[in-house]
Scaffold this active site. Structure first.
Site, mmCIF file in Angstrom:
data_model
loop_
_atom_site.group_PDB
_atom_site.id
_atom_site.type_symbol
_atom_site.label_atom_id
_atom_site.label_comp_id
_atom_site.label_asym_id
_atom_site.label_seq_id
_atom_site.Cartn_x
_atom_site.Cartn_y
_atom_site.Cartn_z
ATOM 1 N N GLY A 191 4.874 -10.188 4.626
ATOM 2 C CA GLY A 191 5.721 -10.098 5.821
ATOM 3 C C GLY A 191 5.113 -10.841 7.000
ATOM 4 O O GLY A 191 3.885 -10.888 7.161
ATOM 5 N N GLN A 192 6.003 -11.388 7.839
ATOM 6 C CA GLN A 192 5.529 -12.109 9.029
ATOM 7 C C GLN A 192 4.850 -11.188 10.039
ATOM 8 O O GLN A 192 4.050 -11.626 10.854
ATOM 9 C CB GLN A 192 6.690 -12.837 9.715
ATOM 10 C CG GLN A 192 6.178 -13.818 10.771
ATOM 11 C CD GLN A 192 7.210 -14.215 11.781
ATOM 12 O OE1 GLN A 192 8.289 -14.656 11.398
ATOM 13 N NE2 GLN A 192 6.891 -14.059 13.057
ATOM 14 N N LYS A 193 5.138 -9.875 9.973
ATOM 15 C CA LYS A 193 4.488 -8.968 10.923
ATOM 16 C C LYS A 193 2.969 -9.110 10.820
ATOM 17 O O LYS A 193 2.257 -9.087 11.814
ATOM 18 C CB LYS A 193 4.894 -7.513 10.677
ATOM 19 C CG LYS A 193 4.317 -6.601 11.755
ATOM 20 C CD LYS A 193 4.619 -5.167 11.506
ATOM 21 C CE LYS A 193 3.740 -4.594 10.447
ATOM 22 N NZ LYS A 193 2.327 -4.412 10.858
ATOM 23 N N GLY A 223 10.977 -2.958 5.607
ATOM 24 C CA GLY A 223 10.218 -4.222 5.613
ATOM 25 C C GLY A 223 9.819 -4.597 4.195
ATOM 26 O O GLY A 223 10.032 -5.729 3.735
ATOM 27 N N HIS A 224 9.242 -3.616 3.463
ATOM 28 C CA HIS A 224 8.878 -3.878 2.057
ATOM 29 C C HIS A 224 10.126 -4.211 1.247
ATOM 30 O O HIS A 224 10.107 -5.092 0.389
ATOM 31 C CB HIS A 224 8.230 -2.632 1.433
ATOM 32 C CG HIS A 224 6.947 -2.207 2.071
ATOM 33 N ND1 HIS A 224 6.841 -1.053 2.815
ATOM 34 C CD2 HIS A 224 5.712 -2.770 2.054
ATOM 35 C CE1 HIS A 224 5.606 -0.923 3.243
ATOM 36 N NE2 HIS A 224 4.890 -1.946 2.810
ATOM 37 N N HIS A 272 8.991 0.981 3.346
ATOM 38 C CA HIS A 272 10.054 1.004 4.351
ATOM 39 C C HIS A 272 10.896 -0.256 4.189
ATOM 40 O O HIS A 272 10.632 -1.076 3.290
ATOM 41 C CB HIS A 272 9.459 1.131 5.759
ATOM 42 C CG HIS A 272 8.391 0.121 6.065
ATOM 43 N ND1 HIS A 272 8.640 -1.223 6.132
ATOM 44 C CD2 HIS A 272 7.053 0.255 6.282
ATOM 45 C CE1 HIS A 272 7.526 -1.867 6.413
ATOM 46 N NE2 HIS A 272 6.536 -0.994 6.497
ATOM 47 N N MET A 303 0.854 -1.190 0.000
ATOM 48 C CA MET A 303 0.000 0.000 0.000
ATOM 49 C C MET A 303 0.894 1.246 0.000
ATOM 50 O O MET A 303 0.477 2.332 0.395
ATOM 51 C CB MET A 303 -0.926 -0.003 1.220
ATOM 52 C CG MET A 303 -1.864 -1.220 1.209
ATOM 53 S SD MET A 303 -3.403 -0.986 2.110
ATOM 54 C CE MET A 303 -2.794 -0.759 3.763
ATOM 55 N N GLY A 304 2.141 1.078 -0.424
ATOM 56 C CA GLY A 304 3.061 2.215 -0.512
ATOM 57 C C GLY A 304 3.627 2.612 0.833
ATOM 58 O O GLY A 304 3.591 1.822 1.785
ATOM 59 N N GLN A 321 -2.667 -12.252 8.286
ATOM 60 C CA GLN A 321 -2.940 -11.946 6.875
ATOM 61 C C GLN A 321 -2.253 -12.970 5.961
ATOM 62 O O GLN A 321 -2.865 -13.503 5.027
ATOM 63 C CB GLN A 321 -2.435 -10.535 6.547
ATOM 64 C CG GLN A 321 -2.368 -10.225 5.064
ATOM 65 C CD GLN A 321 -1.990 -8.782 4.770
ATOM 66 O OE1 GLN A 321 -2.847 -7.917 4.825
ATOM 67 N NE2 GLN A 321 -0.737 -8.520 4.454
#
Ligand code: PAF
Length: 289
Positions: A147-149, A36-37, A34, A30-31, A153
């Protein structure tokens, strides 16, 4: 890097790439990109021959009281970052092209999506699975990265892929953290200095839980109490949930055994202990006992 807003154009480009036999890696975002992406992008780059990233702030996954309007939008910076990362294609669609005015078809996973974050954010995962289904149908990727965060999801997306026979492999990549342990999230930008300091207590509490399991604590309730103590004494956040679950299906467990999910969701910027819903942070670790 090719940038396109058009679904028709994207489909044509994908068809061409597929003809060359290249594997397509896809990172939906979703832009407000950071590290993480970027770690998902780096991994996708290594494991596929052609990398597509999407930036689409999906209104369907926000309830009317949530932060859709103020969700950070940094498209210029994001484009520059993606170019530097040598992403092959950026898909940046407009909302009315993804959702026609008469849009009325949804994709919903009905078990996992009702637990944990699904309880406090009704309809959220239905929004996620609907947009991801659309993106998978448009792009038809070989591999897609999450991502695992956002562990719940990722599990739900794995489930819809299995249930609906999508021909894509889902990869879950480790959470990237700030030096003090806070999991990277676009929503961290909302935190005041004080909240930012307090927010490290989430990871500290998770690590303490992990230590208790290493010390052979088998009772999830005792561990949850300890996490709660740490959160309450180190922050003014109001806790949405603290959960210890079976990591495969997020079912409740009576005893620590096998692979367990330890998750926390908390609202920062709470007013007098009441969740104002301003900044909802989530984090988790998976522990093998
Ligand atoms: O995790 C996110 O950023 C979003 O939920 C996703 C997967 C891009 C769907 O909109």
């Amino acid at each position: 890097m090719i940038t396109t807003k058009s679904i028709t154009n994207l489909k044509k480009l994908v068809k061409k790439v597929k003809k060359t036999g290249k594997t397509i890696g896809f990172v939906p975002t979703m832009g407000a990109l950071h590290e993480g992406h970027l770690s998902l992008i780096d991994r996708a780059k290594k494991e596929s021959n052609y990398l597509i990233v999407s930036i689409f702030i999906n209104p369907l996954q926000f309830s009317p009281s949530e932060d859709f309007k103020r969700y950070p939008r940094n498209i210029k910076i994001d484009k520059k970052t993606l170019k530097e990362k040598k992403v092959n294609l950026l898909f940046y669609p407009q909302t009315d092209k993804i959702y026609n005015p008469d849009f009325s078809t949804f994709v919903e996973e009905t078990k996992l999506s009702k637990k944990l974050c699904g309880k406090s954010r009704p309809g959220h995962f239905k929004g996620v699975t609907t947009v991801i289904t659309k993106l998978f149908n448009i792009i038809n990727p070989d591999l897609s990265y999450f991502g695992q965060k956002d562990y719940q999801q990722a599990l739900i997306i794995k489930k819809i892929v299995r249930d609906l026979n999508f021909a894509v492999k889902i990869k879950i990549a480790p959470t990237i953290r700030e030096k003090d342990g806070l999991a990277l999230s676009s929503r961290n930008l909302y935190l005041s200095q004080k909240e930012r300091k307090e927010s490290k207590s989430i990871y500290q509490a998770l690590l303490q839980a992990k230590q208790m399991i290493k010390n052979n604590e088998k009772n999830p309730k005792k561990i949850i109490n300890q996490i709660n103590k740490i959160m309450v004494s180190n922050s003014t956040a109001s806790i949405d949930y603290i959960a210890i679950r079976d990591a495969n299906n997020l079912e409740e467990i009576k005893e620590i055994k096998g692979k367990v999910f330890i998750g926390i969701a908390a609202y920062f910027d709470s007013l007098n202990g009441e969740a104002a819903g301003k900044t909802r942070l989530i984090d988790n670790i998976i522990v093998e006992s």
